[in-house]
Design a protein around this motif. Structure first.
Motif, short mmCIF file in Angstrom:
data_model
loop_
_atom_site.label_atom_id
_atom_site.label_comp_id
_atom_site.label_asym_id
_atom_site.label_seq_id
_atom_site.Cartn_x
_atom_site.Cartn_y
_atom_site.Cartn_z
N THR B 81 0.84 -1.20 0.00
CA THR B 81 0.00 0.00 0.00
C THR B 81 0.87 1.25 0.00
OG1 THR B 81 -1.69 -1.22 1.23
CG2 THR B 81 -1.94 1.17 1.12
N LEU B 82 1.92 1.25 0.81
CA LEU B 82 2.83 2.42 0.81
C LEU B 82 3.46 2.60 -0.57
CD1 LEU B 82 4.66 2.16 4.27
CD2 LEU B 82 3.07 3.96 3.53
N ALA B 83 3.94 1.50 -1.16
CA ALA B 83 4.58 1.61 -2.48
C ALA B 83 3.59 2.12 -3.52
CB ALA B 83 5.14 0.25 -2.90
N THR B 84 2.35 1.65 -3.45
CA THR B 84 1.33 2.08 -4.41
C THR B 84 0.98 3.55 -4.22
OG1 THR B 84 0.36 -0.13 -4.47
CG2 THR B 84 -1.05 1.67 -5.21
N THR B 85 0.71 3.89 -2.97
CA THR B 85 0.18 5.23 -2.70
C THR B 85 1.27 6.31 -2.86
OG1 THR B 85 -1.38 6.37 -1.27
CG2 THR B 85 0.46 5.33 -0.17
N LEU B 86 2.53 5.93 -2.61
CA LEU B 86 3.64 6.90 -2.78
C LEU B 86 4.28 6.76 -4.17
CD1 LEU B 86 5.29 6.41 0.74
CD2 LEU B 86 4.17 8.51 -0.06
N ASP B 87 3.85 5.76 -4.90
CA ASP B 87 4.38 5.49 -6.24
C ASP B 87 5.91 5.31 -6.19
OD1 ASP B 87 4.27 4.98 -8.90
OD2 ASP B 87 4.21 7.09 -9.54
N ILE B 88 6.34 4.39 -5.35
CA ILE B 88 7.77 4.11 -5.21
C ILE B 88 8.02 2.61 -5.38
CG2 ILE B 88 8.26 6.12 -3.75
CD1 ILE B 88 8.09 4.29 -1.30
N GLU B 89 9.31 2.23 -5.37
CA GLU B 89 9.68 0.84 -5.59
C GLU B 89 9.29 -0.06 -4.41
OE1 GLU B 89 13.77 1.73 -8.14
OE2 GLU B 89 13.90 0.71 -6.20
N LEU B 90 8.97 -1.30 -4.75
CA LEU B 90 8.69 -2.32 -3.74
C LEU B 90 9.59 -3.52 -4.03
CD1 LEU B 90 6.87 -3.58 -1.46
CD2 LEU B 90 5.39 -4.39 -3.29
N VAL B 91 10.25 -4.02 -2.99
CA VAL B 91 11.04 -5.25 -3.15
C VAL B 91 10.62 -6.23 -2.06
CG1 VAL B 91 13.35 -6.30 -3.18
CG2 VAL B 91 13.02 -3.99 -4.11
N GLU B 204 18.22 -6.98 -5.96
CA GLU B 204 16.93 -7.45 -6.46
C GLU B 204 16.27 -6.39 -7.35
OE1 GLU B 204 15.73 -10.50 -5.73
OE2 GLU B 204 17.45 -10.92 -4.42
N THR B 205 15.53 -6.88 -8.33
CA THR B 205 14.75 -5.93 -9.14
C THR B 205 13.41 -5.69 -8.44
OG1 THR B 205 14.54 -7.90 -10.50
CG2 THR B 205 15.34 -5.89 -11.60
N PRO B 206 12.97 -4.44 -8.43
CA PRO B 206 11.70 -4.15 -7.78
C PRO B 206 10.53 -4.92 -8.43
CG PRO B 206 12.92 -2.14 -8.22
CD PRO B 206 13.64 -3.23 -8.92
N VAL B 207 9.52 -5.15 -7.63
CA VAL B 207 8.31 -5.85 -8.09
C VAL B 207 7.66 -5.06 -9.23
CG1 VAL B 207 5.99 -6.56 -7.35
CG2 VAL B 207 7.92 -6.74 -5.76
N LYS B 208 7.33 -5.75 -10.32
CA LYS B 208 6.68 -5.04 -11.44
C LYS B 208 5.18 -4.91 -11.22
CE LYS B 208 9.99 -5.94 -15.07
NZ LYS B 208 10.79 -7.01 -14.35
N ASP B 209 4.56 -5.98 -10.75
CA ASP B 209 3.11 -5.95 -10.55
C ASP B 209 2.81 -5.85 -9.05
OD1 ASP B 209 0.37 -6.39 -10.50
OD2 ASP B 209 0.53 -8.54 -10.92
N ILE B 210 2.80 -4.63 -8.56
CA ILE B 210 2.60 -4.44 -7.11
C ILE B 210 1.22 -4.93 -6.68
CG2 ILE B 210 2.43 -2.71 -5.26
CD1 ILE B 210 4.70 -1.19 -6.60
N ASP B 211 0.21 -4.70 -7.51
CA ASP B 211 -1.15 -5.17 -7.15
C ASP B 211 -1.17 -6.68 -6.94
OD1 ASP B 211 -1.96 -2.58 -7.44
OD2 ASP B 211 -2.84 -2.87 -9.43
N GLY B 212 -0.44 -7.39 -7.76
CA GLY B 212 -0.44 -8.85 -7.69
C GLY B 212 0.53 -9.40 -6.65
N PHE B 213 1.22 -8.52 -5.96
CA PHE B 213 2.21 -8.95 -4.96
C PHE B 213 1.49 -9.46 -3.71
CE2 PHE B 213 5.12 -7.90 -1.39
CZ PHE B 213 6.23 -8.63 -1.79
N VAL B 214 1.74 -10.73 -3.39
CA VAL B 214 1.09 -11.35 -2.22
C VAL B 214 2.13 -12.10 -1.40
CG1 VAL B 214 -1.22 -11.60 -3.24
CG2 VAL B 214 0.48 -13.40 -3.58
N PRO B 215 1.80 -12.42 -0.15
CA PRO B 215 2.76 -13.18 0.67
C PRO B 215 3.09 -14.53 0.04
CG PRO B 215 1.01 -12.30 2.04
CD PRO B 215 0.59 -12.06 0.61
N ASN B 216 4.27 -15.01 0.34
CA ASN B 216 4.65 -16.36 -0.05
C ASN B 216 4.30 -17.27 1.14
OD1 ASN B 216 5.76 -18.60 -1.20
ND2 ASN B 216 7.87 -18.08 -0.65
#
Ligand SMILES: [Zn+2]
Lengths: 337, 243
Positions: B81-91, B204-216
């Protein structure tokens, strides 16, 4: 004209991930609802762990869509509102966690909203509210009569002692082979059948304003099973009509008596089961005949189920009443008024 | 580059602020506390203490599991949510790899196996090795019975380092395994550090599909396992639709 009040609202208490933008508590700019019903149908009811997993898959997509559909940016927002209970803890946590992250990231106030207040405020999209007011809340998880003395001041007059009305629909639906959720199909069948079975009306004459549906449910299940043993096929439309008549009679009777005892300006009919046409017709007729001075507000059918727009509407009022949560806000699965 | 890193996969909660790969601030709580109550206030106070604003962040790093389902979901929801709302990288980084990375002083070929208790004698576990300064996965992460995992470890004459918290049940199983040589890493290696987490995100390369990012999760829900047994081949692409 003052500044626009724009509330970004989150709802994830059960099996719908919903995010909405509501203006001044009364205009829906967007109301994104992602439903997991097809998933839980596999299990015949909501599986909490599965629900939490779906919420996390949906939450940011819904967030972006809610803003873009409303055509607003974070900078336009006034506050973030979120359902923090009652509901499934793991499901609630996704909405609460996401709402906190957005509020923190954009320095916005966070407003905690009771899900049941949200249901009541679905009625706010139909009419202005006047107080004192009463609400009949009927859903899959709750059956309550709520007295609202003044704005944002909720008091439970009566509630279910066992099953919620919606829960009873799902349970008898299972017996009739109707896939979860059963409410809509039973309602349709009920309109084609007649009350020939005369199931018990639990606590109808009881002095309290509480409800009970487990006796009705057992009586229904026994009737069907006995017939099966005798290899008799019962008319499912009549079964549905008889069941629905019993539910509606009890809800209407208790509401009628509560209104006699606590005269109010308005009655709000809300919650998932408030979409039931049999219930709407009955309450409408009763109100017209017995309480013509009380205005009936029925939540729009589209907003009876869980959605974030209603949380935005309730959040707007809570915001005016200075209700704020901090970053330690937690989900409260057993939250009551 | 300003990084916010967080882990709430198990009991400990760790949050770090890292700038240009240097630690700026870190808080780690090793308590059985409610992550939902403590994660955001920890982030908020840490940011405040170093005078960072959310909009200055460039990247969010999160331990994405395995671990406690609820714990992992709180960090992942916060991070995505932070990555989405701030429009920043997520790893996203494996929670198992995070504690394996605490073992740094060994030879490159050294196998490091980390595990979390997954109840009923089972663990979530994976194996890692340092190769040219990078921690690589050499045994895929899985949900497995602790003793069968131990018995499957390579038995060449090098000893495996085990990283993880041993409860009574797991300790008992450990005693009965003799085929393989291994030693337990010191206890302090079981505590995750969000600073380490931020460092692990470097390659690591940042996640491309942040919406689809879920726990492993490493495990399907029991309800779905049962359902699939009864309905082979019936799974749908998506069970969620917009209404
Ligand atoms: Zn509801």
């Amino acid at each position: 004209m003052g500044e626009r009040n724009l509330i970004l609202a989150f709802e994830s208490s059960c099996d719908e991930t919903s995010i909405a933008v509501v203006e001044d508590g009364r205009t829906i700019l967007s109301n994104i609802i992602a439903t997991q019903i097809d998933s839980h149908k596999r299990f015949g009811g909501v599986v909490p762990e599965v629900a939490s997993r779906h919420h996390i898959e949906q939450v940011t997509r819904c967030l972006k869509e809610a803003l873009s559909k409303a055509n607003v940016t974070y900078a336009d927002l006034t506050a973030v509102a979120v359902t923090y209970g009652p509901g499934l803890v793991g499901a609630l946590l996704i909405g609460v966690t996401a709402a906190k992250a957005v509020a923190f990231a954009h320095h916005l106030p966070l407003i905690p909203v009771n899900h049941m207040a949200g249901h009541i405020y679905a009625g706010r999209f139909v009419s202005d509210f006047e107080f004192p007011q009463m609400a009949l809340l009927v859903s899959g998880g709750h059956t309550e009569l709520v007295y609202i003395e003044s704005e944002n001041d909720f008091k439970i007059l009566g509630e279910t002692r066992d099953d919620a009305a919606g829960e009873a629909y799902d349970k008898i639906g299972r017996v009739l082979g109707v896939t979860y959720p059963a409410g809509k199909t039973i309602d349709q069948w009920a309109h084609q059948g007649e009350d020939t079975f005369d199931f018990p009306r639990a606590m109808e004459k009881d002095a309290s304003y509480d409800f009970s549906f487990s006796g009705l449910k057992s009586s229904f299940i026994n009737t069907v099973h006995n017939a099966e043993q005798r290899k008799v096929t019962l008319n499912k439309e009549d079964l549905a009509a008889s069941f629905q008549q019993s539910v509606v009679d009890v809800l209407a009777e208790k509401t009628d008596r509560a209104l006699d005892r606590f005269p109010v300006k308005q009655l709000v009919l809300a919650g998932g089961v408030a979409a039931n046409l049999g219930l709407r017709e009955r309450i409408e007729r009763d109100m017209h005949q017995k309480h013509p001075a009380t205005k009936l507000i029925m939540a729009p059918i589209k907003l009876c189920g869980d959605n974030a727009a209603m949380i935005g509407a309730a959040g707007y009022v809570a915001y005016q009443h200075q209700k704020r949560a901090q970053m330690d806000l937690n989900a409260e699965p057993g939250l009551s008024f | 580059m300003k990084i916010l890193a967080m882990d709430t996969s198990n009991h400990p909660l760790s949050v770090a602020l890292v700038e240009d790969w240097q630690l700026v601030a870190e808080t780690t709580l090793n308590l059985a506390k409610n992550h939902s109550v403590y994660l955001m206030p920890t982030i908020e106070s840490l940011m405040k203490s170093v005078d960072w604003q959310p909009e200055q962040l460039d990247r969010v790093v999160v331990a994405h599991g395995p671990g406690s389902y609820t714990g992992v979901r709180i960090a992942v929801t916060t991070a995505k949510t932070l990555a989405t709302t701030l429009d920043i990288e997520l790893v996203g980084i494996s929670s198992l790899k995070l504690i394996a990375a605490n073992v740094t002083t060994f030879a490159p070929e050294q196998l490091i196996v980390s595990f979390f208790d997954a109840r009923r004698g089972n663990v979530f576990a994976g194996g890692y090795q340092w190769v040219s300064g990078k921690l690589v996965t050499s045994i895929p992460e899985k949900h497995v019975a602790f003793n069968s995992m131990l018995n499957a470890l390579p038995s060449e004459n090098r000893s495996t380092i085990l990283v993880g918290e041993l409860n009574d049940g797991l300790e008992e199983q450990l005693k009965n395994v003799t085929a393989t040589q291994f030693k337990m890493a010191p206890e302090n290696t079981t505590i995750p550090s969000a600073y380490q987490l931020a460092l692990l995100s470097k390659q690591e390369t940042p996640v491309k599909d942040i919406d689809g990012f879920v726990p492993n999760y490493l495990r399907m829900t029991e309800a779905e396992v049962e359902w699939q047994k009864l309905h082979p081949g019936e799974s749908k692409q998506s069970y969620v639709r917009e209404v």
